[in-house]
Design an enzyme around this catalytic site. Structure first.
Site, PDB file in Angstrom:
ATOM      1  N   LEU A 185     -24.798 -42.617  -1.372  1.00 35.49           N
ATOM      2  CA  LEU A 185     -24.341 -41.730  -0.851  1.00 35.49           C
ATOM      3  C   LEU A 185     -24.599 -42.546   0.338  1.00 35.49           C
ATOM      4  O   LEU A 185     -26.037 -41.647   1.424  1.00 35.49           O
ATOM      5  CB  LEU A 185     -24.288 -40.830  -1.204  1.00 35.49           C
ATOM      6  CG  LEU A 185     -22.811 -40.694  -3.074  1.00 35.49           C
ATOM      7  CD1 LEU A 185     -23.109 -38.828  -2.857  1.00 35.49           C
ATOM      8  CD2 LEU A 185     -21.617 -41.147  -1.995  1.00 35.49           C
ATOM      9  N   ASP A 186     -23.635 -42.187   1.319  1.00 32.67           N
ATOM     10  CA  ASP A 186     -23.681 -42.185   3.399  1.00 32.67           C
ATOM     11  C   ASP A 186     -23.995 -40.953   3.217  1.00 32.67           C
ATOM     12  O   ASP A 186     -24.281 -40.388   2.919  1.00 32.67           O
ATOM     13  CB  ASP A 186     -22.337 -42.465   3.410  1.00 32.67           C
ATOM     14  CG  ASP A 186     -21.968 -43.823   3.694  1.00 32.67           C
ATOM     15  OD1 ASP A 186     -22.496 -45.195   2.893  1.00 32.67           O
ATOM     16  OD2 ASP A 186     -20.785 -43.916   4.175  1.00 32.67           O
ATOM     17  N   LYS A 187     -24.865 -41.018   4.457  1.00 32.76           N
ATOM     18  CA  LYS A 187     -25.411 -39.778   4.672  1.00 32.76           C
ATOM     19  C   LYS A 187     -24.416 -38.334   5.080  1.00 32.76           C
ATOM     20  O   LYS A 187     -24.753 -37.631   4.939  1.00 32.76           O
ATOM     21  CB  LYS A 187     -26.424 -39.898   6.242  1.00 32.76           C
ATOM     22  CG  LYS A 187     -26.870 -38.559   6.672  1.00 32.76           C
ATOM     23  CD  LYS A 187     -27.782 -39.610   7.852  1.00 32.76           C
ATOM     24  CE  LYS A 187     -28.043 -38.108   8.925  1.00 32.76           C
ATOM     25  NZ  LYS A 187     -29.537 -38.806  10.135  1.00 32.76           N
TER      26      LYS A 187
END
Ligand code: URA
Length: 246
Positions: A115-117
């Site tokens: 998952l993106d930051k």
């Protein structure tokens, strides 16, 4: 006293509970004593606050509900907060592993999928490589559902575009997915593949950039609403069955 008795009923060879925990290499003897006194350990399902309690070699010892010393695979559901990276080690960054208790260090856990930051939500953490590989293989088509908020108003054109397969800025044609608007600026979007920044790139291609993204489902796993941001727990039996039968 009850708990000590419960600890002793296990088996033939016995050793102290604090020694048993320390022998896993995850805690010093002192740390083990502290966590036992804090009520975090259980033997055969019975809470045990006595570091000196004798534990049979066959007894099932847990800390915070997670099996200790079994050496078996571990499966955790994490509600990733924004600002944390989905990797095991990234200099200067807080990783998903930094959110776990010390009893989960050194077990070889990693996030099954990224998952993106700046994204939040469901991440499966495991040390079961073959299972993760299977869930993430493109041919497995494991559904992922995201709750999104966008800049702009979603309309039937967006629903239809996602249903047919959005073409990204680089020409990649996404597999058909499902977009279910919940309000003009929010929706659930279901994808059957997992390309880099896919949801953000799809919505950017529609001219409605994502302002908030949270994964609420990953294959058979649904994010536990009781998990606070940054919270995690072992998968329950039903969830474990779900990921294996996928
Ligand atoms: N799509 C994105 O754009 N970001 C994620 O983190 C997951 C899916």
């Amino acid at each position: 006293m009850m708990a000590v008795w419960a600890c002793e009923k296990g088996g033939t060879a016995v050793e102290r509970l604090d020694k048993r925990l320390a022998s896993t290499g995850k805690w010093s003897r002192k740390e083990a004593r502290e966590l036992i006194r804090a009520g975090r350990a259980a033997v055969d399902g019975v809470p045990c606050r006595a570091p000196e309690a004798k534990v049979g070699e066959d007894a099932a010892v847990t800390v915070d509900g997670a099996p200790v010393g079994s050496g078996g695979p571990v499966y955790l559901m994490l509600n990733k907060p924004a600002g944390v990276v989905s990797s095991t080690d990234e200099p200067g960054e807080r990783t998903v592993l930094d959110l776990l208790g010390e009893e989960y260090r050194g077990l070889g856990l990693f996030p099954a999928g990224r998952l993106d930051k700046d994204a939040e939500g469901l991440v499966l953490l495991t040390n079961d490589g073959p299972l993760a590989h299977r869930l993430l293989a493109p041919r497995s088509h494991v559904d992922k559902v995201y709750y999104i908020e966008v800049d702009g108003a979603l309309d039937e054109g967006d629903v239809e575009a996602v249903r047919r397969g959005v073409t990204l800025g680089d020409g990649y044609e996404c597999l058909p997915g499902e977009l279910e608007p919940l309000s003009p600026g929010s929706a659930h979007i279901t994808l059957h593949e997992g390309k880099y920044h896919q949801v953000k790139r799809m919505m950017a291609a529609r001219g409605k950039p994502v302002t908030y993204l949270k994964r609420v489902r990953f294959g058979p796993l649904t994010l536990d609403q009781d998990l606070p941001r940054g919270g995690w727990r072992p998968l329950n039996e039903e969830e474990r069955k779900g990921i294996f039968s996928h």
